[in-house]
Motif scaffolding. Structure first.
Motif, mmCIF file in Angstrom:
data_model
loop_
_atom_site.group_PDB
_atom_site.id
_atom_site.type_symbol
_atom_site.label_atom_id
_atom_site.label_comp_id
_atom_site.label_asym_id
_atom_site.label_seq_id
_atom_site.Cartn_x
_atom_site.Cartn_y
_atom_site.Cartn_z
ATOM 1 N N ILE A 399 0.944 -1.132 -0.104
ATOM 2 C CA ILE A 399 0.568 -0.512 -0.570
ATOM 3 C C ILE A 399 1.094 0.713 0.098
ATOM 4 O O ILE A 399 1.501 1.426 0.751
ATOM 5 C CB ILE A 399 -1.235 0.157 1.203
ATOM 6 C CG1 ILE A 399 -1.969 -1.356 1.533
ATOM 7 C CG2 ILE A 399 -1.902 1.453 0.947
ATOM 8 C CD1 ILE A 399 -3.178 -1.327 2.579
ATOM 9 N N TYR A 400 0.168 1.933 -0.864
ATOM 10 C CA TYR A 400 1.315 3.786 -0.948
ATOM 11 C C TYR A 400 0.759 4.496 -0.668
ATOM 12 O O TYR A 400 -0.677 4.747 -1.549
ATOM 13 C CB TYR A 400 2.092 3.513 -2.215
ATOM 14 C CG TYR A 400 3.337 2.041 -2.635
ATOM 15 C CD1 TYR A 400 4.354 2.658 -2.641
ATOM 16 C CD2 TYR A 400 2.853 1.410 -3.026
ATOM 17 C CE1 TYR A 400 5.556 1.831 -2.662
ATOM 18 C CE2 TYR A 400 3.783 0.327 -3.667
ATOM 19 C CZ TYR A 400 4.921 0.499 -3.379
ATOM 20 O OH TYR A 400 6.201 -0.514 -3.186
ATOM 21 N N LEU A 401 0.857 5.306 0.362
ATOM 22 C CA LEU A 401 -0.295 6.828 0.988
ATOM 23 C C LEU A 401 1.338 7.836 0.602
ATOM 24 O O LEU A 401 2.436 7.820 0.451
ATOM 25 C CB LEU A 401 -0.075 6.354 1.964
ATOM 26 C CG LEU A 401 -1.063 5.094 2.851
ATOM 27 C CD1 LEU A 401 -0.992 5.872 4.356
ATOM 28 C CD2 LEU A 401 -1.939 5.502 2.392
ATOM 29 N N ASP A 402 0.589 8.681 -0.632
ATOM 30 C CA ASP A 402 1.885 9.712 -1.099
ATOM 31 C C ASP A 402 2.764 9.110 -1.891
ATOM 32 O O ASP A 402 3.568 10.079 -1.306
ATOM 33 C CB ASP A 402 1.986 10.525 0.431
ATOM 34 C CG ASP A 402 2.163 12.319 -0.118
ATOM 35 O OD1 ASP A 402 1.591 12.638 -1.164
ATOM 36 O OD2 ASP A 402 2.722 12.339 0.783
ATOM 37 N N ARG A 403 2.481 8.445 -2.157
ATOM 38 C CA ARG A 403 3.949 7.621 -2.780
ATOM 39 C C ARG A 403 4.355 7.131 -2.016
ATOM 40 O O ARG A 403 5.967 6.718 -2.763
ATOM 41 C CB ARG A 403 4.319 8.212 -4.312
ATOM 42 C CG ARG A 403 3.387 8.935 -5.129
ATOM 43 C CD ARG A 403 4.312 9.726 -6.448
ATOM 44 N NE ARG A 403 2.407 10.066 -7.122
ATOM 45 C CZ ARG A 403 3.221 10.682 -8.534
ATOM 46 N NH1 ARG A 403 4.305 10.725 -8.902
ATOM 47 N NH2 ARG A 403 2.184 11.429 -9.153
ATOM 48 N N ARG A 404 4.468 6.570 -0.832
ATOM 49 C CA ARG A 404 6.029 6.345 0.208
ATOM 50 C C ARG A 404 4.793 4.991 0.005
ATOM 51 O O ARG A 404 4.282 4.997 1.091
ATOM 52 C CB ARG A 404 5.571 7.072 1.249
ATOM 53 C CG ARG A 404 6.522 8.280 1.223
ATOM 54 C CD ARG A 404 6.313 9.302 1.658
ATOM 55 N NE ARG A 404 5.548 9.811 1.870
ATOM 56 C CZ ARG A 404 5.246 10.684 3.353
ATOM 57 N NH1 ARG A 404 6.210 11.049 3.755
ATOM 58 N NH2 ARG A 404 4.780 11.122 3.055
ATOM 59 N N ASN A 405 5.769 3.667 0.926
ATOM 60 C CA ASN A 405 5.324 3.098 1.404
ATOM 61 C C ASN A 405 4.850 2.776 2.471
ATOM 62 O O ASN A 405 5.068 3.039 3.531
ATOM 63 C CB ASN A 405 6.544 1.433 1.019
ATOM 64 C CG ASN A 405 5.818 0.262 1.431
ATOM 65 O OD1 ASN A 405 5.130 -0.209 2.077
ATOM 66 N ND2 ASN A 405 6.116 -0.745 0.206
ATOM 67 N N ILE A 406 3.543 2.571 2.832
ATOM 68 C CA ILE A 406 2.996 2.767 4.273
ATOM 69 C C ILE A 406 4.069 2.339 5.132
ATOM 70 O O ILE A 406 3.930 2.529 6.287
ATOM 71 C CB ILE A 406 1.293 2.263 4.428
ATOM 72 C CG1 ILE A 406 0.775 2.564 5.271
ATOM 73 C CG2 ILE A 406 1.401 0.518 4.424
ATOM 74 C CD1 ILE A 406 -1.088 1.823 5.788
ATOM 75 N N ASN A 407 4.897 0.585 5.298
ATOM 76 C CA ASN A 407 5.144 0.292 5.874
ATOM 77 C C ASN A 407 6.680 1.096 6.345
ATOM 78 O O ASN A 407 6.930 0.586 7.512
ATOM 79 C CB ASN A 407 6.173 -1.073 5.465
ATOM 80 C CG ASN A 407 4.718 -2.091 5.470
ATOM 81 O OD1 ASN A 407 3.900 -2.266 6.697
ATOM 82 N ND2 ASN A 407 5.127 -3.028 5.088
ATOM 83 N N THR A 408 6.949 2.234 5.441
ATOM 84 C CA THR A 408 8.179 3.122 5.572
ATOM 85 C C THR A 408 7.394 4.191 6.714
ATOM 86 O O THR A 408 8.199 5.105 7.281
ATOM 87 C CB THR A 408 9.180 3.572 4.689
ATOM 88 O OG1 THR A 408 7.704 3.900 4.225
ATOM 89 C CG2 THR A 408 9.314 2.469 3.927
ATOM 90 N N LEU A 409 6.335 4.578 7.009
ATOM 91 C CA LEU A 409 5.925 5.230 7.458
ATOM 92 C C LEU A 409 5.847 5.605 9.195
ATOM 93 O O LEU A 409 5.811 4.616 9.354
ATOM 94 C CB LEU A 409 4.407 5.843 7.024
ATOM 95 C CG LEU A 409 4.192 6.483 5.919
ATOM 96 C CD1 LEU A 409 2.924 6.442 5.154
ATOM 97 C CD2 LEU A 409 5.253 7.143 5.175
ATOM 98 N N SER A 410 6.245 6.342 9.943
ATOM 99 C CA SER A 410 5.768 6.354 11.109
ATOM 100 C C SER A 410 4.199 6.534 11.617
ATOM 101 O O SER A 410 3.783 6.569 11.364
ATOM 102 C CB SER A 410 7.056 7.721 11.944
ATOM 103 O OG SER A 410 6.128 9.209 11.360
ATOM 104 N N LYS A 411 3.859 5.435 12.792
ATOM 105 C CA LYS A 411 2.647 6.114 13.196
ATOM 106 C C LYS A 411 1.856 7.777 13.876
ATOM 107 O O LYS A 411 1.688 7.401 13.406
ATOM 108 C CB LYS A 411 3.014 5.348 15.334
ATOM 109 C CG LYS A 411 1.688 5.566 15.024
ATOM 110 C CD LYS A 411 2.114 4.217 16.951
ATOM 111 C CE LYS A 411 0.143 4.462 17.272
ATOM 112 N NZ LYS A 411 0.697 3.758 18.790
#
Length: 583
Positions: A399-411
């Motif tokens: 899943i990409y949010l704002d073209r970034r992988n959701i697993n890389t996003l901080s809480k």
């Protein structure tokens, strides 16, 4: 030995909580030592008085009065030091439990969402309250009692060997017997104590179920069923507690009193067999007194095993909760700039051994679009919403949010950028202001603006205290629709880039639904909207409708296009129209 190896790591970890209180522990230990010394000196004084005054018939009133005064002073000083050590150890235990309870609550707050789905709420409540209280007893009662008993026994034995080593040698034969009893008690009591804890937790779960479901219970006449359940569990708890009491009665005081009596008979026999004058009568008195004082701390140590065992069982449960693997988030701390969502070959199941809840989901959602997810119950819509919220890690697909992988996003990025409104709104037992800000620093002017936006401003102004009005437990002074509008205000005030409504209109009236539709129309130009709905009237105006069936996407398009296709969506829509026409 195997049993000792099993519980030692738990006990060691529990004791580690006291490492920050070393100075206090040393002070408490010194008080215990002084209390024991002054307590043991009493019989020595009386033994000296018997031998030098009573036996020799040289009774002087001044010596008698002096002996009485010194004896009383010794007991008073011993009591003072015992009082001080009791205060010190209680203070330490309260501080430790405060820290332990904080750790348990912190760990609970950080648990992955799936853990709350797997564990009854009563079990978590029992762990935070009852289990920590049991461990409080470990520090407050067991450790202080153990220290006091060991010190008293040590000082007493030293004094006994100083007075008469042969009699002392007979007295210490009690210790191997006590050790055997203690190990036997540990072996037989632990499985029973585990049952006790299991039944206590079950009682918590039943009460939690009764309180949360009282409406359903009374509506369907289930009172008798729950009464029987509580009665049966309470009976099992009672029987388990009785087994512990029987074990205490069998292995502890009766046997130890028997051993003490046998050893006392041995001392009297030894005194009688030796020639007259070989043993002094004052020494015999002192030994009889010390034997009684030895017996009590030995009984105390053995009887306190139940506290130790319960603390070990509670410690296992607490550390199991604390050690639960926490969900890992990414390190990207840049907030979302758009609400663009891209889902590629996504597969997901809640349990590794279960069938996939989502199968090969591919979806591209542009920023600031109104997307509807529809389908029958269990088709995977809410599961996808929870994955977008970051409640579960993505292991198969992406899943990409704002073209970034959701697993890389901080809480923090996920919580700031994505908000969800659930079917059943959670209202805090607090003011309207706190229910909207929920701890965030938000100007009151913004709160009034959002209340106006969600059509609640008239209601709030009509309340005596306005935004400071207390809503009660679960907002019991509000209607279901008002609660839902308040929960929408809570998320909209932070201007999320992505807003998910998960069946938010399922339990509300048509008038409130219209208000929500107006709200959605006002925000869709700057927020990506994902609306999950069974009531298709809510999503007819969506930019795109995505139809789920058995965890798969089976159709996509606008309302008009899907109606023309006459497939899954068309069947659902017609089914709802038929039901409405029959009302």
């Amino acid at each position: 030995m195997k049993h000792l190896i099993h519980f030692w790591p738990i006990l060691k970890r529990l004791l580690c909580y006291g490492k920050n209180y070393k100075k206090h522990l040393i002070l408490g230990f010194v008080c215990l030592l002084l209390a024991s010394i002054f307590e043991v000196l009493g019989p020595v004084l009386i033994s000296y008085f018997i031998q030098n005054s009573l036996v020799t018939h040289q009774m002087h009133i001044s010596v008698l009065l002096m002996t009485i005064v010194i004896y009383i002073l010794l007991q008073i000083i011993s009591s003072i030091f015992n009082y001080l050590q009791d205060i010190i150890f209680n203070k330490i235990s309260i501080k430790i439990i405060e820290k332990l309870r904080f750790n348990v609550m912190s760990s609970t707050l950080d648990l992955p969402i799936n853990k709350f789905n797997q564990q009854p709420a009563g079990q978590l409540i029992s762990c935070v309250t009852n289990d920590t209280e049991v461990i409080k007893e470990l520090y407050e009662t067991f450790i202080s009692t153990l220290f006091r008993s060991i010190i008293l026994i040590s000082v007493t034995l030293i004094t006994m060997f100083t007075l008469e080593w042969r009699m002392a040698s007979i007295a210490i034969t009690m210790f191997p017997l006590v050790l055997i009893i203690t190990l036997s008690y540990q072996y037989y009591s632990k499985p029973i104590l585990k049952k006790v804890r299991k039944y206590v937790t079950k009682i918590y779960n039943i009460f939690n179920e009764v309180i949360n479901g009282i409406n359903v219970i009374q509506q369907f006449g289930l009172e008798t069923k729950f009464k029987n359940s509580i009665e049966n569990t309470s009976k099992l708890h009672y029987l388990a507690r009785m087994n512990i009491l029987k074990l205490d009665a069998l292995l502890l005081r009766p046997l130890l009193n028997l051993f003490s009596t046998i050893i006392l008979c041995g001392l009297i026999l030894l005194f009688g067999l030796y020639p007259k004058g070989f043993f002094e009568i004052g020494t015999l008195y002192a030994f009889i007194t010390y034997l009684g004082r030895l017996n009590e701390p030995l009984i105390t140590i053995a009887s306190q095993q139940s506290i130790l065992q319960q603390a070990i069982v509670s410690g296992e449960r607490i550390f199991e909760l604390i050690d639960t693997t926490k969900q890992k988030y990414g390190t990207d701390t840049v907030n979302l700039k758009t609400g663009e969502i891209y889902i590629n070959n996504l597969n997901f199941c809640y349990d590794n051994n279960c069938k996939n809840t989502l199968n090969n989901i591919n979806l591209n959602i542009s920023s600031k679009k109104f997307i509807a997810l529809v389908g029958h119950t269990g088709s995977g819509k809410s599961t996808l919403a929870q994955l977008l919220m970051g409640y579960y890690p993505i292991k198969n697909g992406s899943i990409y949010l704002d073209r970034r992988n959701i697993n890389t996003l901080s809480k923090k990025v996920l919580r700031n950028g994505i908000s969800i409104v659930q079917q059943d709104p959670i209202i805090l037992d607090d003011s309207i202001l706190e229910n909207i800000t929920v701890g965030r620093k938000i100007p009151k002017s913004d709160v009034w603006n959002i209340l106006n936006k969600v059509h609640l401003i008239k209601l709030v102004k009509s309340m005596p205290k306005g935004i400071y009005s207390i809503l009660g437990e679960n907002g019991n002074i509000l209607s279901v629709g008002q609660k839902q509008l308040l929960s929408i205000a809570r998320v909209l005030i932070s201007n999320p880039k992505i807003l998910i409504l998960d069946e938010a209109t399922a339990n509300i009236d048509l008038e409130t639904e219209k208000k929500i539709q107006i709200i959605l129309s006002s925000i869709k130009n700057h927020t990506t909207l994902i609306v999950i709905a069974h009531r298709l009237s809510t999503v007819k105006n969506a930019d795109e409708i995505v139809v789920f069936h058995h965890g798969k996407i089976v159709e996509q398009g606008t309302h008009d296009n899907l109606i023309q296709n006459k497939k899954f969506y068309w069947k659902i829509y017609n089914s709802q129209n038929d039901n409405n026409s029959g009302i």
